[in-house]
Design an enzyme around this catalytic site. Structure first.
Site, PDB file in Angstrom:
ATOM      1  N   GLY A 171       0.808  -1.219   0.000  1.00  0.00           N
ATOM      2  CA  GLY A 171       0.000   0.000   0.000  1.00  0.00           C
ATOM      3  C   GLY A 171       0.840   1.267   0.000  1.00  0.00           C
ATOM      4  O   GLY A 171       2.027   1.243  -0.245  1.00  0.00           O
ATOM      5  N   ASP A 208      13.232  -3.999  -5.859  1.00  0.00           N
ATOM      6  CA  ASP A 208      13.507  -5.028  -4.845  1.00  0.00           C
ATOM      7  C   ASP A 208      14.018  -6.255  -5.594  1.00  0.00           C
ATOM      8  O   ASP A 208      13.335  -7.280  -5.680  1.00  0.00           O
ATOM      9  CB  ASP A 208      12.230  -5.325  -4.066  1.00  0.00           C
ATOM     10  CG  ASP A 208      11.712  -4.080  -3.372  1.00  0.00           C
ATOM     11  OD1 ASP A 208      12.186  -3.783  -2.282  1.00  0.00           O
ATOM     12  OD2 ASP A 208      10.851  -3.385  -3.951  1.00  0.00           O
ATOM     13  N   GLY A 250       8.581  -5.454  -8.771  1.00  0.00           N
ATOM     14  CA  GLY A 250       9.496  -4.398  -9.219  1.00  0.00           C
ATOM     15  C   GLY A 250      10.955  -4.799  -9.070  1.00  0.00           C
ATOM     16  O   GLY A 250      11.337  -5.479  -8.117  1.00  0.00           O
ATOM     17  N   SER A 287      10.018   5.053  -3.122  1.00  0.00           N
ATOM     18  CA  SER A 287       9.711   4.059  -2.087  1.00  0.00           C
ATOM     19  C   SER A 287       8.785   4.703  -1.062  1.00  0.00           C
ATOM     20  O   SER A 287       8.898   5.907  -0.786  1.00  0.00           O
ATOM     21  CB  SER A 287      11.012   3.626  -1.405  1.00  0.00           C
ATOM     22  OG  SER A 287      10.727   3.019  -0.161  1.00  0.00           O
ATOM     23  N   HIS A 315       4.439   1.333  -7.911  1.00  0.00           N
ATOM     24  CA  HIS A 315       3.294   0.408  -7.934  1.00  0.00           C
ATOM     25  C   HIS A 315       2.436   0.645  -9.181  1.00  0.00           C
ATOM     26  O   HIS A 315       1.994  -0.306  -9.834  1.00  0.00           O
ATOM     27  CB  HIS A 315       2.388   0.621  -6.708  1.00  0.00           C
ATOM     28  CG  HIS A 315       3.079   0.479  -5.378  1.00  0.00           C
ATOM     29  ND1 HIS A 315       3.187   1.520  -4.482  1.00  0.00           N
ATOM     30  CD2 HIS A 315       3.684  -0.575  -4.790  1.00  0.00           C
ATOM     31  CE1 HIS A 315       3.820   1.107  -3.390  1.00  0.00           C
ATOM     32  NE2 HIS A 315       4.133  -0.159  -3.546  1.00  0.00           N
ATOM     33  N   GLN A 324      14.294  -9.695  -3.906  1.00  0.00           N
ATOM     34  CA  GLN A 324      12.941 -10.226  -3.676  1.00  0.00           C
ATOM     35  C   GLN A 324      12.385 -10.846  -4.952  1.00  0.00           C
ATOM     36  O   GLN A 324      11.832 -11.954  -4.931  1.00  0.00           O
ATOM     37  CB  GLN A 324      12.045  -9.089  -3.196  1.00  0.00           C
ATOM     38  CG  GLN A 324      10.565  -9.398  -3.186  1.00  0.00           C
ATOM     39  CD  GLN A 324       9.762  -8.279  -2.569  1.00  0.00           C
ATOM     40  OE1 GLN A 324       9.757  -8.114  -1.358  1.00  0.00           O
ATOM     41  NE2 GLN A 324       9.077  -7.492  -3.387  1.00  0.00           N
ATOM     42  N   LEU A 372       0.382   3.659  -2.208  1.00  0.00           N
ATOM     43  CA  LEU A 372       0.767   3.484  -3.616  1.00  0.00           C
ATOM     44  C   LEU A 372       1.513   4.681  -4.184  1.00  0.00           C
ATOM     45  O   LEU A 372       1.219   5.825  -3.855  1.00  0.00           O
ATOM     46  CB  LEU A 372      -0.484   3.220  -4.465  1.00  0.00           C
ATOM     47  CG  LEU A 372      -1.324   1.999  -4.058  1.00  0.00           C
ATOM     48  CD1 LEU A 372      -2.505   1.843  -5.009  1.00  0.00           C
ATOM     49  CD2 LEU A 372      -0.486   0.725  -4.050  1.00  0.00           C
TER      50      LEU A 372
HETATM   51  P1  AMP Z   1       5.938  -2.622  -1.623  1.00  0.00           P
HETATM   52  O1  AMP Z   1       4.590  -2.004  -1.486  1.00  0.00           O
HETATM   53  O2  AMP Z   1       7.060  -1.695  -1.263  1.00  0.00           O
HETATM   54  O3  AMP Z   1       6.030  -3.969  -0.966  1.00  0.00           O
HETATM   55  O4  AMP Z   1       6.140  -2.889  -3.171  1.00  0.00           O
HETATM   56  C1  AMP Z   1       5.202  -3.622  -3.929  1.00  0.00           C
HETATM   57  C2  AMP Z   1       5.785  -3.890  -5.271  1.00  0.00           C
HETATM   58  O5  AMP Z   1       6.129  -2.669  -5.916  1.00  0.00           O
HETATM   59  C3  AMP Z   1       7.081  -4.722  -5.207  1.00  0.00           C
HETATM   60  O6  AMP Z   1       7.096  -5.635  -6.283  1.00  0.00           O
HETATM   61  C4  AMP Z   1       8.152  -3.669  -5.378  1.00  0.00           C
HETATM   62  O7  AMP Z   1       9.342  -4.173  -5.948  1.00  0.00           O
HETATM   63  C5  AMP Z   1       7.470  -2.714  -6.331  1.00  0.00           C
HETATM   64  N1  AMP Z   1       8.093  -1.384  -6.238  1.00  0.00           N
HETATM   65  C6  AMP Z   1       8.233  -0.618  -5.133  1.00  0.00           C
HETATM   66  N2  AMP Z   1       8.886   0.521  -5.435  1.00  0.00           N
HETATM   67  C7  AMP Z   1       9.178   0.467  -6.758  1.00  0.00           C
HETATM   68  C8  AMP Z   1       9.832   1.337  -7.674  1.00  0.00           C
HETATM   69  N3  AMP Z   1      10.346   2.506  -7.300  1.00  0.00           N
HETATM   70  N4  AMP Z   1       9.948   0.949  -8.956  1.00  0.00           N
HETATM   71  C9  AMP Z   1       9.422  -0.235  -9.360  1.00  0.00           C
HETATM   72  N5  AMP Z   1       8.791  -1.101  -8.560  1.00  0.00           N
HETATM   73  C10 AMP Z   1       8.666  -0.760  -7.269  1.00  0.00           C
END
Ligand code: AMP
Length: 285
Positions: free
Chosen positions: A31, A150, A147, A185, A37, A153, A33
């Site tokens: 979340g 990460d 993404g 982020s 995302h 991951q 977003l």
């Molecule tokens: P999170 O909400 O931080 O757990 O991220 C959810 C998804 O969004 C994960 O697959 C992350 O790798 C991706 N994500 C987060 N930040 C970015 C970014 N700046 N660029 C691309 N993907 C991202």
């Protein structure tokens, strides 16, 4: 757009959509977003007939001293953004719904989960793989989007999906950045104004490493030393968890920039005050 809070409701909806022959895309998130995302959501929209996202701040991937409690949450803002992007369903369960009161099973991808971020965040990747597998079992999608920000991951999830014969395609999307290069982020909002200005140094260091490799430096240890020096000279950098060069497919450490590597992953985790930021770049050799 529909917000689903219960696992069983979600499964019923998925069954109905599958019966109708829809191709389902899924973007798991915690979340709050942002453009990172949103880009994954747009990729899913392009590929699939119906798009699910999940919003769940997963307690099992946070260490006891980490930011689980203060992690930003705003479902109203998120649902407005998701609706605007054409998301069809948000799965938004509680911790109780996902873990009950007697959860005992954890999923571990050996070795890959113990290096890099895993070395500094014990148990983190077990939390990630466990929740992602649970989500995949609830949201039986054709494709799931992760993404490259990460990167470790994403590799671990791909390995889990292959090792456990999951019928889901793992698609990765590029890292989305702010104007100065800082990877977007949800945690960037913890940074003070001065930390935020200085945080761009992380991306600068990845670019510097790339320039050095492109200019012919083969000894990655030398590059690492220079980069660590640059980071430690910045007074907003509290500490560096790691700055490493790895094989982008296997995450094995690389010491020399030999031609046999098509690409070299440069990856880092750096603390700016109380905020830990990660970033990476694949350097073409
Ligand atoms: P999170 O909400 O931080 O757990 O991220 C959810 C998804 O969004 C994960 O697959 C992350 O790798 C991706 N994500 C987060 N930040 C970015 C970014 N700046 N660029 C691309 N993907 C991202």
């Amino acid at each position: 757009m529909e917000i689903i809070k219960k696992i069983n409701d979600c499964k019923l909806i998925i069954n109905r959509l599958r019966e109708k022959g829809y191709k389902i895309g899924f973007v798991p998130t915690m979340g709050f977003l942002h453009e990172g995302h949103i880009n994954l959501i747009r990729m899913a929209k392009k590929d699939c007939d119906k798009v699910f996202i999940s919003i769940f701040v997963n307690p099992t991937q946070f260490g006891p001293d980490e930011d689980f409690k203060k992690y930003p949450r705003d479902i109203k803002r998120d649902s407005a953004l998701a609706e605007k992007e054409g998301v069809d369903y948000i799965f938004y369960p509680t911790v109780q719904e996902m873990y009950g009161s007697d959860h005992k099973t954890m999923v571990e991808v050996k070795e890959l989960g113990k290096i890099m971020c895993g070395q500094h965040r014990p148990g983190h990747f077990e939390g990630v793989t466990t929740i992602v597998l649970k989500l995949f079992n609830i949201i039986d999608a054709h494709k799931a989007y992760f993404g490259q920000k990460d990167y470790q991951q994403m590799i671990i999830i791909k390995k889990m999906a292959a090792d456990l014969n999951l019928d889901i395609e793992i698609v990765s999307g590029p890292t989305i950045r702010e104007r100065d290069g800082l990877a977007i982020s949800s945690r960037n909002r913890y940074l003070s104004a001065e930390e935020r200005r200085n945080a761009a140094i992380l991306y600068e260091c990845l670019n510097l490493a790339e320039d050095m490799v492109k200019n012919g430096e083969k000894e990655l240890g030398k590059i690492k030393k220079i980069i660590l020096g640059k980071l430690e000279d910045n007074r907003f950098v509290k500490s560096v968890d790691y700055f490493e060069f790895r094989d982008p497919r296997t995450l094995e450490e690389i010491k020399r920039a030999d031609k046999k590597y098509k690409g070299i992953l440069a990856a880092a985790a750096v603390w700016f005050g109380k905020t830990r930021l990660i970033d990476n770049k694949i350097i073409k050799v």
